[in-house]
Design an enzyme around this catalytic site. Structure first.
Site, PDB file in Angstrom:
ATOM      1  N   ASP A 187      77.257  37.833 -11.315  1.00  0.00           N
ATOM      2  CA  ASP A 187      75.980  37.383 -10.762  1.00  0.00           C
ATOM      3  C   ASP A 187      75.650  38.106  -9.447  1.00  0.00           C
ATOM      4  O   ASP A 187      75.910  37.607  -8.356  1.00  0.00           O
ATOM      5  CB  ASP A 187      76.039  35.858 -10.561  1.00  0.00           C
ATOM      6  CG  ASP A 187      74.694  35.283 -10.177  1.00  0.00           C
ATOM      7  OD1 ASP A 187      73.753  36.063  -9.922  1.00  0.00           O
ATOM      8  OD2 ASP A 187      74.579  34.044 -10.111  1.00  0.00           O
TER       9      ASP A 187
ATOM     10  N   TYR B 243      66.082  26.353 -11.153  1.00  0.00           N
ATOM     11  CA  TYR B 243      65.129  26.916 -10.199  1.00  0.00           C
ATOM     12  C   TYR B 243      64.042  25.900  -9.866  1.00  0.00           C
ATOM     13  O   TYR B 243      63.896  24.887 -10.545  1.00  0.00           O
ATOM     14  CB  TYR B 243      64.459  28.165 -10.790  1.00  0.00           C
ATOM     15  CG  TYR B 243      65.407  29.323 -10.952  1.00  0.00           C
ATOM     16  CD1 TYR B 243      65.815  30.057  -9.850  1.00  0.00           C
ATOM     17  CD2 TYR B 243      65.900  29.675 -12.196  1.00  0.00           C
ATOM     18  CE1 TYR B 243      66.687  31.127  -9.981  1.00  0.00           C
ATOM     19  CE2 TYR B 243      66.774  30.737 -12.342  1.00  0.00           C
ATOM     20  CZ  TYR B 243      67.165  31.455 -11.233  1.00  0.00           C
ATOM     21  OH  TYR B 243      68.025  32.503 -11.363  1.00  0.00           O
TER      22      TYR B 243
ATOM     23  N   SER C 107      73.289  36.345  -6.961  1.00  0.00           N
ATOM     24  CA  SER C 107      73.953  35.421  -6.036  1.00  0.00           C
ATOM     25  C   SER C 107      74.744  36.175  -4.971  1.00  0.00           C
ATOM     26  O   SER C 107      74.685  35.824  -3.794  1.00  0.00           O
ATOM     27  CB  SER C 107      74.920  34.492  -6.789  1.00  0.00           C
ATOM     28  OG  SER C 107      74.188  33.501  -7.470  1.00  0.00           O
TER      29      SER C 107
ATOM     30  N   GLN D 250      79.623  34.083 -13.875  1.00  0.00           N
ATOM     31  CA  GLN D 250      79.606  33.924 -12.406  1.00  0.00           C
ATOM     32  C   GLN D 250      80.025  35.216 -11.686  1.00  0.00           C
ATOM     33  O   GLN D 250      79.446  35.596 -10.691  1.00  0.00           O
ATOM     34  CB  GLN D 250      80.574  32.818 -11.941  1.00  0.00           C
ATOM     35  CG  GLN D 250      80.414  31.493 -12.642  1.00  0.00           C
ATOM     36  CD  GLN D 250      79.168  30.755 -12.217  1.00  0.00           C
ATOM     37  OE1 GLN D 250      79.074  30.308 -11.102  1.00  0.00           O
ATOM     38  NE2 GLN D 250      78.225  30.641 -13.111  1.00  0.00           N
TER      39      GLN D 250
ATOM     40  N   ARG E 130      72.665  32.860 -15.474  1.00  0.00           N
ATOM     41  CA  ARG E 130      73.447  32.519 -14.275  1.00  0.00           C
ATOM     42  C   ARG E 130      74.241  31.230 -14.399  1.00  0.00           C
ATOM     43  O   ARG E 130      75.160  31.004 -13.617  1.00  0.00           O
ATOM     44  CB  ARG E 130      72.512  32.432 -13.054  1.00  0.00           C
ATOM     45  CG  ARG E 130      71.872  33.770 -12.764  1.00  0.00           C
ATOM     46  CD  ARG E 130      70.856  33.658 -11.656  1.00  0.00           C
ATOM     47  NE  ARG E 130      71.464  33.621 -10.342  1.00  0.00           N
ATOM     48  CZ  ARG E 130      70.790  33.338  -9.240  1.00  0.00           C
ATOM     49  NH1 ARG E 130      69.511  33.041  -9.299  1.00  0.00           N
ATOM     50  NH2 ARG E 130      71.391  33.321  -8.071  1.00  0.00           N
TER      51      ARG E 130
END
Ligand code: NAD
Length: 386
Positions: free
Chosen positions: A130, A228, A133, A127, A121
């Site tokens: 993803d 994360y 997301s 992007q 990611r």
């Protein structure tokens, strides 16, 4: 090469993996498209729109037997697994780490499994692929609407001849992709927002969207790997719950999104905290699943009304409740990933490429993606779901 768009069969799923707009883009790349009859109907993309974009509408059995690549949202069900054949490619949110045995089964059938939720990611070129997301974004938006719909008062400050309504106090716990969208949406509705996360960098992101960031006295830095959060220790978690109990009671709406990769979601809203909330307060627990949730009292897929009048919503698939918008985003993600592999109308996998190495889970009859392979090694098997 033929790409097939399957109809999702998971209960309550209304999204479709590819929308008509993407059919033209695939045709421009010398790829023909088959669409299972009714695949987009629940997301308001009728067959006729796919046909007009140049796709052929077919039955499920024709789709699975004639397609070189099957596009899906969810991992194939046991029934769909039986329809797949050797050398066929299946692309979707396969969640290989949650069920490595299913990946081993696909490898055993000679199916090439490509998982959209495994893209790296942080790469800028991924992007647009993803889907975690894009779907979290939809979910964060919808969670606020669920709360607003259930809440018996206004979100904005309203001054009227009949009196003044104070703005709702919204607390967002977990400021990742979904949390940031929840803050932005609640703000657009005029609420006053506070936010909290264990990753210190989220302060600036939350504040830039108009939320006030909460700093706990315990000041836990929970930043983990790859952007994360890490799992907190028992003491850290107890300190966090203790301090959050006081904060939660003064809010009308609590939206929770906290997740730690590969772990049960942390409990941020304890039963004791819910007991201190006012009647009419709303909790939307976006982390709830069969693994548990961020609220101790969440029942996955249900709305629980507590004896003190707090409604706890634990929706399981918010993106499916906004199927048109969610499918449009997902479709762009899957199209970008697919086009990453298409050269002159044919699929080519270059395993030197970071995106390929991360997303191609099975190939040539083997599980090739490292993280999934590790889980299947004898020592790790106890952790894998059968
Ligand atoms: P996620 O769904 O794994 O978790 C949601 C949020 O919960 C995270 O912000 C996490 O810090 C928070 N959380 C976990 N445990 C908590 C606890 N005990 N208390 C409070 N909060 C807790 O996260 P996500 O939304 O998928 O994204 C996480 C990160 O990945 C974000 O920083 C996001 O910006 C980043 N990301 C980066 C890129 C990129 O670089 N292009 C792309 C996507 C996501």
């Amino acid at each position: 090469m033929r790409v097939g768009v399957a109809k999702e069969t998971a209960p309550g799923e209304r999204r479709v993996a590819l929308v008509p707009e993407a059919v033209e883009k695939l045709r421009a790349a010398d790829v023909s498209v088959l669409v299972e009859r009714g695949a987009g109907a629940e997301a308001w993309f009728p067959d006729i729109d796919y046909a007009e974009a140049g796709a052929k509408i077919v039955t499920a059995s024709a789709l699975y037997s004639q397609s070189d690549v099957i596009l899906k949202i969810h991992r194939p069900s046991p029934v769909e697994m039986k329809l797949l054949h050797q050398n066929q490619v299946v692309i979707g949110m396969l969640a290989p780490l949650l069920d490595p045995a299913a990946m081993a089964a696909l490898a055993g059938m000679g199916v090439v499994a490509v998982s959209l939720d495994a893209i790296p990611r942080t790469l800028s070129r991924s992007q647009g692929m993803d889907a975690l997301s894009s779907q979290a974004n939809v979910a964060g938006y919808k969670a606020v609407l669920v709360a607003a719909e259930a809440y018996g008062r206004y979100f904005p400050l309203l001054t009227t001849p009949a009196g003044t309504a104070r703005p709702a106090n919204v607390l967002v716990l977990g400021v990742g992709v979904a949390g940031l969208q929840a803050i932005a949406t609640a703000r657009r509705l005029g609420a006053q927002i506070k936010a909290y996360d264990v990753r210190p960098e989220t302060r600036e992101q939350a504040e830039s969207l108009g939320a006030q960031f909460i700093t706990l006295r315990s000041a836990i830095d929970g930043a983990g790997q790859g952007g994360y959060a890490r799992a907190l220790t028992e003491q850290e978690q107890a300190a966090q719950q203790d301090e959050l109990n006081d904060v939660i009671a003064s809010h009308d709406i609590v939206i929770t999104t906290a997740q730690v990769p590969g772990r049960r979601p942390p409990v941020l809203v304890t039963a004791a905290a819910v007991e201190c909330m006012k009647a009419g307060s709303i909790i939307v627990d976006m982390a709830a699943s069969d693994l548990g949730g961020n609220c101790e009292l969440s029942k996955p897929g249900k709305v629980t009304i507590t004896p003190n009048g707090v409604a706890i919503h634990a929706p399981l698939n918010l993106p499916a409740s906004m199927p048109t918008g969610a499918s449009a985003f997902y479709s762009r993600n899957i199209l970008n990933l697919l086009l990453n592999y298409v050269t002159l109308g044919e699929l080519r996998f270059d395993f030197e490429d970071e995106v390929t190495a991360a997303t191609v889970i099975t190939y040539g009859g083997k599980v090739v993606q490292e993280a999934t392979r590790k889980l299947l090694q004898p020592a790790s098997r106890g952790g894998a779901k059968a």
